[in-house]
Design a protein around this motif. Sequence first.
Motif, short mmCIF file in Angstrom:
data_model
loop_
_atom_site.label_atom_id
_atom_site.label_comp_id
_atom_site.label_asym_id
_atom_site.label_seq_id
_atom_site.Cartn_x
_atom_site.Cartn_y
_atom_site.Cartn_z
N HIS A 170 0.74 -1.27 -0.11
CA HIS A 170 -0.09 -0.11 -0.11
C HIS A 170 0.72 1.20 -0.04
CE1 HIS A 170 -4.16 1.58 1.75
NE2 HIS A 170 -3.56 2.47 0.70
N GLY A 199 0.13 -4.01 3.78
CA GLY A 199 -0.31 -2.78 4.45
C GLY A 199 0.40 -2.08 5.64
N THR A 203 -0.76 1.28 7.39
CA THR A 203 -1.47 1.52 8.44
C THR A 203 -1.41 2.39 9.63
OG1 THR A 203 -0.43 -0.69 9.22
CG2 THR A 203 -2.75 -1.08 8.05
N PRO A 208 -7.38 1.53 6.49
CA PRO A 208 -7.76 0.86 5.16
C PRO A 208 -9.23 0.32 5.62
CG PRO A 208 -6.35 -0.49 6.48
CD PRO A 208 -6.16 0.83 7.43
N LEU A 213 -11.92 -1.20 -0.65
CA LEU A 213 -10.82 -1.47 -1.37
C LEU A 213 -11.04 -2.94 -2.19
CD1 LEU A 213 -7.92 -1.03 0.80
CD2 LEU A 213 -8.47 0.41 -0.92
N TYR A 218 -5.27 -8.59 3.01
CA TYR A 218 -4.44 -7.29 3.44
C TYR A 218 -3.90 -7.78 4.70
CZ TYR A 218 -3.92 -2.32 4.18
OH TYR A 218 -3.32 -1.17 4.22
#
Length: 404
Positions: A170, A199, A203, A208, A213, A218
């Motif tokens: 991400h 992530g 984060t 998120p 998404l 994730y």
Amino acid sequence: MLNIDKIREDFPILKRTVHGKPLVYFDNAATSQTPQIVIDTIVDYYSNYNSNIHRGVHTLSQEATDKYEEARIKVQKHINAKETYEIILTAGTTHSINIVAAGFESLLHKGDELIVSALEHHSNIVPWQMLCEKTGAILKVIPMNDEGSLDMETYHQLLNENTKLVFCNHVSNALGTVNPIEEIIEAAHKVGAAVLIDGAQATPHIKPDVQQLNADFYVASAHKLCGPTGVGFLYGKKEWLEKLPPYQGGGEMIATVSFKKTTYAGLPHKFEAGTPNICGGIAFGAALDYMNSVGFDHIAAYEDELLKYGTEELLKIEGLKIYGTSAKKTAVISFNIDGVHPYDMGAILDKLGIAVRTGHHCAQPIMDFYKIPGTVRASFSFYNTKEEIDVLVAGVKRAKMMLL
């Protein structure tokens, strides 16, 4: 608006000195610091209800189980997962990625294709390379450009009916680039590929929403989110988690065991063999509570201020080059001074009480792209200040004078 003085009071380590200087902690992309409320949660667990979970009928076990499962619910709500059982509590991002990589071994065939971005941490490269060696799948790479952004035109050209899985961070840990994961996910799904988003670096700055998404997987770690090390999560859509076989065998992940046949437990326990990091999971929940009380919108706005200020002040230093200049990035500045090795710069900054990270940041392909041995990385958090950035700038100037 954040009350930075009050926030800094929450972090006892920020009061310490290093080499006789007040600590300036700019290594947040590696590990964030821990607020007192999380430390107190850890002490409370071991002082008052330390026990194994799920299997005990006694009071301590029930209390520990309730707290641990409450933490799972906190993660679910934090990332807006549809179901609690879609949250697998793991040892961290690396563990989470390896669970998925191991599971796909039974789903891939020779000639299947996987796509990785050029901006990945080694944790999101090596497991997939190992998977390709085992299955005969082909690994393809989304290239990057000079500003540290992905070449999305090439990405769309790489996608085809043979693409089975796409994995991308991400946010880049080395450069701070925020990748267009919405576009990446949507395009992958059009050819029937699943998508895993790392992530870990996002984060701490971005909250998120995995349903919005539409990510298939994730993953992230607690220790980037003001929590303890050794704990994190894997989010997976129910249909994918049910397709994947268990990653490890042992206690807790079973329904029944006999010497003739073993049947596996349902989600999430199917992927949680053995005694977990119980205290870590509970403390992770406390860390999420703390960060949500600060507010991620406030965090993002303030850290963006720090990024802009730090970028402007550091670029005033002659010979300093910043790597990663994407228009969308988090509060990370990777830089070098002409003629100065990043390790030497980092060593002098340490003597001045300034903690930065030097090297390739477990993202060696990025450094190879720029043809450099590594960078000095200053990564900011919501408990840092502009005054600390001034200390960094003065330290870089002093180190430059000493080394050139």
